[in-house]
Design an enzyme around this catalytic site. Sequence first.
Site, PDB file in Angstrom:
ATOM      1  N   CYS A 218      -3.273  -7.656  -1.132  1.00 14.49           N
ATOM      2  CA  CYS A 218      -4.647  -7.704  -0.650  1.00 14.49           C
ATOM      3  C   CYS A 218      -4.891  -6.789   0.540  1.00 14.49           C
ATOM      4  O   CYS A 218      -3.982  -6.214   1.119  1.00 14.49           O
ATOM      5  CB  CYS A 218      -5.031  -9.138  -0.298  1.00 14.49           C
TER       6      CYS A 218
ATOM      7  N   ALA B  37      -2.978  -7.540   3.652  1.00 13.93           N
ATOM      8  CA  ALA B  37      -1.592  -7.059   3.593  1.00 13.93           C
ATOM      9  C   ALA B  37      -1.515  -5.581   3.938  1.00 13.93           C
ATOM     10  O   ALA B  37      -0.592  -5.134   4.623  1.00 13.93           O
ATOM     11  CB  ALA B  37      -1.007  -7.316   2.205  1.00 13.93           C
TER      12      ALA B  37
ATOM     13  N   ARG C  70       8.255  -7.142   5.483  1.00 14.27           N
ATOM     14  CA  ARG C  70       8.437  -5.704   5.280  1.00 14.27           C
ATOM     15  C   ARG C  70       9.518  -5.252   6.239  1.00 14.27           C
ATOM     16  O   ARG C  70       9.634  -5.754   7.328  1.00 14.27           O
ATOM     17  CB  ARG C  70       7.130  -4.948   5.547  1.00 14.27           C
TER      18      ARG C  70
ATOM     19  N   HIS D 118      -5.687  -0.422   4.409  1.00 18.82           N
ATOM     20  CA  HIS D 118      -5.242   0.787   5.101  1.00 18.82           C
ATOM     21  C   HIS D 118      -6.436   1.456   5.774  1.00 18.82           C
ATOM     22  O   HIS D 118      -6.387   1.845   6.930  1.00 18.82           O
ATOM     23  CB  HIS D 118      -4.637   1.800   4.115  1.00 18.82           C
TER      24      HIS D 118
END
Lengths: 460, 572
Positions: free
Chosen positions: B90, B93, B124, B225
């Site tokens: 999503c 994330a 991560r 992003h």
Amino acid sequence: MLLRHTTAKEIDRKALTINPAKTCQPVGAMYAALGLHGCLPHSHGSQGCCSYHRSALTRHFKEPVMASTSSFSEGSSVFGGSANLVSAIETIFSVYDPEVIAVHTTCLSETIGDDLTQIVSKANEDGKVPAGKKVIYCNTPSYVGTHVTGYANQVSSFVKFFSTATPKKRNVVNLVAGWMEPSDMREIKRIAKEMEARTIMFPDMSDVLDTPLTGHYDMYPKGGTTQADMIATGDSKFSIGIGPYTTEDACIKLENKCKVKFETVEIPIGLKATDKFIMSLSRHANVPVPDSLTEERGRLIDMIADNNKNFYDKRVALYGDPDTLIPLVEFLLTLDMKPVYIVTGTPGKHFDEAMTAMLKEKVPEAKFMSGERADMFRLHQWIKQEGVDMLIGNSYGKYIARDENIPFVRLGFPVMDRPGNNFFPYVGYTGATNLLIKILDAFLDHKDRTCPEEKVELVM
Amino acid sequence: MLWIRYVCVQLNRATVLWTNEKGDTTMIKEVNNSVSVDDLKKFKEEVLHKYPKKVAKKRDKAILLNDPETPPQIQANVRTVPGIITQRGCTYAGCKGVVLGPTRDIINITHGPIGCGFYSWLTRRNQTKPETETDENFMMYCFSTDMQDSNIVFGGEEKLKQAIREAYELFHPKAIAIFSTCPVGLIGDDVHRVARHMKEEIGDGINIFGFSCEGYRGVSQSAGHHIANNGLFKNLIGRDDEKRGDLKYRVNLLGEYNIGGDAFELERVFEKCGINLIATFSGNSTIQKFENAHTADLNMVMCHRSINYVAEMMETAFGIPWIKVQPIGADSTAKMLRKIGQYFGDQELIDKIEEVIADEMVAVTAAREKALKKTNGKKAMLFVGGSRAHHYQNLFEELGMTTLSAGYEFGHRDDYEGRVVIPTIQIDADSRNIEEITVTKDETRYNPRKTEEELKALEAEGMEFNGYEGLMPQMAKGTLVIDDLSHYEMEKLIELYKPDVFCAGIKEKFCVQKMGVPLKQLHSYDYGGPYAGFKGAINFYEDIEMIACTTIWKELKAPWESETYVEAQYAY
Ligand code: SF4
Ligand code: SF4
């Protein structure tokens, strides 16, 4: 130091959770749904939750974890996710062909207020559910309860959608399995078989999340409670809920729906919890306890007695889920260890009462806490205030263990940095010896590494 | 000795050629790629057949046979069909997990119920290395407002404020970032208002800012992003004008997240060349590096998908040109360094770079030759992320391996077909969700690093500015390009073509391996790495060689499953 900003000084936190000892409902629902044969869990919300939950389960089990999602857009978030779910159901049955779709909600669909009963009946009316297939559902808003609650809600939904009473009761005991590893479920079934008790276990993740590598991938592995068995649970004469937090609600629902009486016991981790489970099964399935189990018990006692110097008075800090922590604390007390700090992010009175009852006299200095802000940051602060000899919990403890140089035993969910939890059980007498070996290995390896050179000894 | 490798990949055949600077050619490898166009067509037919009509129509546009000369138009960055098992995550994330996650001295508070924050906690592999024992490092911590039902009903702003107060009281950080999860937008909490309020209340020079990165906002991580890029530009970049360190060769590396220590390796290479790395977005980064990034003279974009917006904005505001680089694979790392040399045009730097490349290539070549014996001619498939499915093809080429099929999890058309298609990309409702910020020339600090003429001259020499040609031109004709691969399609790909290695993520890992095909995780590197730069290339060669040499895959059948059962007979 990895957790270099953690100090002994606590403040009265009212809003901020730091390093949680819990996660959210849907991951529990997803896990439980995998314990029904031929079932595909479906996450009704944005695709991020589903991706996170699948990843978390996969990292823990090192096994394929399949689940689909309603892939909400901003539009569905505003106008409701009904259209998404109906079309998801159609797509899932044509592409992935499960026997059952088990829908659970997420924070998003709950906040919007999607009505699953209505949506699923619409899917049925519109002919999106092929004959013989089923769509079941449960509500799992993460702003209520934790992953433990989600597991419980999914198990209850199995009862709601399947369990059926016919006029004829059967001489069968339901084993309602709480949040355990597949290996634990396998072990409990072995014990029941050893006792020649007739049982149905649900959910059952053995042979689902511990499958062999054959060169062939089965989206729906051979394990899992079958629908036929699940329906038949309504005719069983009794249910044993193994782990009250995760199974009591299902047991109550089954009693209300099909008049199946029940009792809940703790997950059989350690000597006494196993004793209690075996006595419960013996009584309700009306079978004697075979010598083989008494011998297993004896071997466990032997091992404890032989190693007692390594256990006695050792201070232990623990975090995790109440259904695991309660029997675990009891077991540590059996070993004459001292569980001094215990936290669980899962709220509930039962945990607080059980801890008080077990610890009040034996470890009066113990601190424990449950619910919001009962987190690993707090646990670490307590450890900073007065140290411990051992830490037990999921993988996130490794940072505390390294910073404080304490032996660490991985137990709980998720364990992402060591394999094997789905292989070796921790329940039952044999499981307890597995756990003892882990505890002893952690202590003794630590001693071998850190003691002065002149103190390194061959025989220990 | 420097070896340059040429790869000509034609349909069904890849030829790998090694040439040194004297023109000697060695090691000609022919790779027979047994999959034909017809086979790949068969794949598409089989797969589409299974979907409901509407779904098939949609997927049809996302599964293409490649033509590197004239890349066909692919459908990308559109909603996954509900019910499809997708690799995607999503917006939250992408924003919190990917872009902002690797920065060690920000306190990142997830505003929402506990799950979202929990799952993005250390999952991560962003490594980070504080310079001293006492430097701030919050990477190991997870901060959440852990919203309860009362917060959903009555609003969570007060709880968020209190959480910020407590975070400040406990840790006194320089900066706090707030990340919104799905319920936040719906109940109308305004994280930006809370940020402004708390910045004022706490004072003390603290920087507090929020992100509206609710998971539902975009079709994948990619929207996150973009939102993160906007936030970086608005709240951090350009706050610190001091030029530190050497004034020559100042560069930023964008879209590098230090998975498995990639950033450490690239830092090492830059330092060895005497290149002054001002900021990495965002592997092994600190806030101060972001604040100072505009003092660099060149931006290098590694993961185009996740960070091209920052590159564009810095170009507009400060006049810093950007180039696309791929320091994945030894040859392309060398290529990146040469581009830097060319850009600064300073012979001393150019010589130094050649010296470093020659030095590094000794070990690289040895490792490559060793691995090639095992890997040459093998077949790979890559389905991951928004740039890795492209970059890692370099490494496979270096190993003499062919990529049969590849695609992104959250790429856009420009990541496939090249940035030239950007003006033709249709804006849909999902893209409109993301705030567009207008960036203009910074009045005092805009300073074009190169004049128009200088840029033209460099372009004439073969440098490309502000451009990215995408994945398709690098892949052979007739290979299969698939966007947002579904679980079903993945199973079919493996069944039909049995690649020697399949690259994807954790959710695909064990399923593919049950089918007897090794899966290499390209998000987490299977906890190995680094894979970037020269040492990274060596690690990758070794790891793929290991995969090619792993013998357990031959033991899947028990002896009694393949032999006819003969009952033992005993004579007494
Ligand atoms: S989709 Fe929304 S709720 Fe789910 S993980 Fe992402 S932000 Fe959280
Ligand atoms: S939104 Fe809710 S369900 Fe989704 S990951 Fe976050 S806490 Fe869990």
